[in-house]
Design an enzyme around this catalytic site. Structure first.
Site, mmCIF file in Angstrom:
data_model
loop_
_atom_site.group_PDB
_atom_site.id
_atom_site.type_symbol
_atom_site.label_atom_id
_atom_site.label_comp_id
_atom_site.label_asym_id
_atom_site.label_seq_id
_atom_site.Cartn_x
_atom_site.Cartn_y
_atom_site.Cartn_z
ATOM 1 N N ASP A 1 0.850 -1.199 0.000
ATOM 2 C CA ASP A 1 0.000 0.000 0.000
ATOM 3 C C ASP A 1 0.881 1.243 0.000
ATOM 4 O O ASP A 1 2.003 1.233 0.498
ATOM 5 C CB ASP A 1 -0.915 0.004 1.239
ATOM 6 N N THR B 1 -16.272 1.438 3.528
ATOM 7 C CA THR B 1 -14.815 1.608 3.664
ATOM 8 C C THR B 1 -14.533 3.110 3.702
ATOM 9 O O THR B 1 -15.419 3.917 3.399
ATOM 10 C CB THR B 1 -14.058 1.021 2.449
ATOM 11 N N SER C 1 -15.341 -2.720 -10.159
ATOM 12 C CA SER C 1 -16.479 -2.173 -9.416
ATOM 13 C C SER C 1 -17.735 -2.441 -10.230
ATOM 14 O O SER C 1 -17.655 -2.609 -11.461
ATOM 15 C CB SER C 1 -16.295 -0.658 -9.256
ATOM 16 N N ASP D 1 3.719 2.296 -4.347
ATOM 17 C CA ASP D 1 2.815 3.063 -5.206
ATOM 18 C C ASP D 1 2.600 2.195 -6.439
ATOM 19 O O ASP D 1 3.541 1.956 -7.212
ATOM 20 C CB ASP D 1 3.468 4.403 -5.577
ATOM 21 N N VAL D 2 1.379 1.707 -6.623
ATOM 22 C CA VAL D 2 1.128 0.743 -7.699
ATOM 23 C C VAL D 2 1.365 1.321 -9.097
ATOM 24 O O VAL D 2 1.497 0.578 -10.062
ATOM 25 C CB VAL D 2 -0.312 0.157 -7.647
ATOM 26 N N TYR E 1 -14.101 7.784 -12.448
ATOM 27 C CA TYR E 1 -14.193 6.483 -11.769
ATOM 28 C C TYR E 1 -14.966 5.499 -12.641
ATOM 29 O O TYR E 1 -14.497 4.381 -12.903
ATOM 30 C CB TYR E 1 -14.882 6.659 -10.408
ATOM 31 N N ASN F 1 -5.922 -4.339 -6.207
ATOM 32 C CA ASN F 1 -7.105 -3.840 -5.494
ATOM 33 C C ASN F 1 -7.022 -2.341 -5.194
ATOM 34 O O ASN F 1 -8.060 -1.714 -4.963
ATOM 35 C CB ASN F 1 -7.260 -4.660 -4.204
ATOM 36 N N VAL G 1 -19.657 -0.665 -0.494
ATOM 37 C CA VAL G 1 -18.984 -1.363 0.606
ATOM 38 C C VAL G 1 -18.542 -0.297 1.611
ATOM 39 O O VAL G 1 -18.023 0.759 1.207
ATOM 40 C CB VAL G 1 -17.754 -2.147 0.094
#
Ligand SMILES: NC(=O)c1ccc[n+]([C@@H]2O[C@H](COP(=O)([O-])OP(=O)(O)OC[C@H]3O[C@@H](n4cnc5c(N)ncnc54)[C@H](O)[C@@H]3O)[C@@H](O)[C@H]2O)c1
Length: 257
Positions: free
Chosen positions: A37, A184, A136, A58-59, A149, A85, A182
């Protein structure tokens, strides 16, 4: 796939859905769970709790992803499951500047392209490997109020499908996780109107998502839908696009602001 004795990487593992998946994989006997993460402290806390490995990542950084893959495989063995994810959402529409669009594109799509570029050849060589991409329901339908998004999550679904089609005969399995609401930090932080719709449709807990992921991976399912009704909505959308668009316009008109 079997989680037991597998080496698993979960990006965005410090929080929300990623944290619940990391906990679940550890409970199910994964030999190593790498909690990766941007939030290094959060990743360390989850890794400490479950006896996993924390990685500050950092992805969107390809060099860092390669280093993580090489380090993990050298120390722990072949990565059998990668859960892409980590995700971000910018509220707004066409007025958002290119930087906001690019931010969503890099994290929600390109990070998974980078993973595929470096993991898929390894999985083809071993004739075994599983890539789970958290997209999503927004990627199958849309998301009111958050254009980048909705668009980039459609990209994430398309990427998952493309890899499954192109490399499925070579032992590479792909799952595409498409939840609706969800509970979060992502949804708590989101004050925009769209979240009111999602909340009205029913929020579920990250642990329920992790349960669905465990069942979906065990069955090698491509589409993992913690909200099963999303399948019906998608059929309505593809069955009669005009009607679906009209219905969504009507829904939007009922929202405040
Ligand atoms: N919460 C929902 O209602 C919902 C619904 C559908 C899909 N999703 C998706 O689920 C995934 C997880 O979201 P969540 O709801 O658990 O949110 P969250 O905000 O709790 O967790 C997201 C995590 O991703 C990390 N992250 C963000 N950018 C990163 C980067 N560049 N590199 C590494 N890590 C990064 C964050 O630090 C955070 O820990 C996302 O892809 C999100 O789009 C969420």
């Amino acid at each position: 796939m079997e989680i037991k004795d597998s080496v698993v990487v979960v990006t965005g593992g410090a929080s929300g859905i990623g944290r619940a998946m990391a906990r679940r994989f550890a409970a199910d006997g994964a030999s190593t769970v790498v909690v990766a993460d941007l939030d290094a402290d959060g990743a360390a806390a989850v890794a400490d709790e479950i006896g996993g490995r924390a990685e500050a990542l950092d992805v969107t950084d390809e060099t860092a992803q390669i280093a993580l893959i090489e380090r993990t495989e050298a120390d722990c063995g072949p990565i059998e499951l990668w859960c892409g994810n980590a995700g971000v959402a910018s509220n707004g529409g066409l007025e958002l500047d290119n930087a906001a669009w690019d931010f969503n594109w890099q994290v929600n799509v390109m990070a998974n392209v980078i993973t595929g570029r470096h993991m898929v050849p390894r999985w083809i060589e071993r004739e075994s490997g599983h890539f789970l991409i958290t997209a999503s329901a927004a990627g199958l339908l849309t998301n009111l109020g958050t254009a980048p998004y909705a668009v980039t999550k459609h990209g994430a679904v398309a990427l998952a499908e493309w890899i499954a089609i192109t490399h499925g005969e070579s032992g590479v399995r792909v799952s595409c996780l498409c939840p609706q609401g969800v509970r979060t930090p992502m949804t708590e932080a989101d004050g925009e109107m769209a979240i009111e719709v999602v909340k009205a449709m029913g929020m579920i807990e990250p642990e329920e998502v992790a349960d669905c992921v465990a069942a979906g991976l065990a069955a090698d399912d491509f589409l993992i839908l913690p909200h099963p009704e999303v399948s019906r909505y998608e059929q309505r959308r593809t069955g009669d696009r005009e009607r679906w668009l009209a219905g969504m316009r009507k829904l939007q008109a009922t929202l405040p602001g």
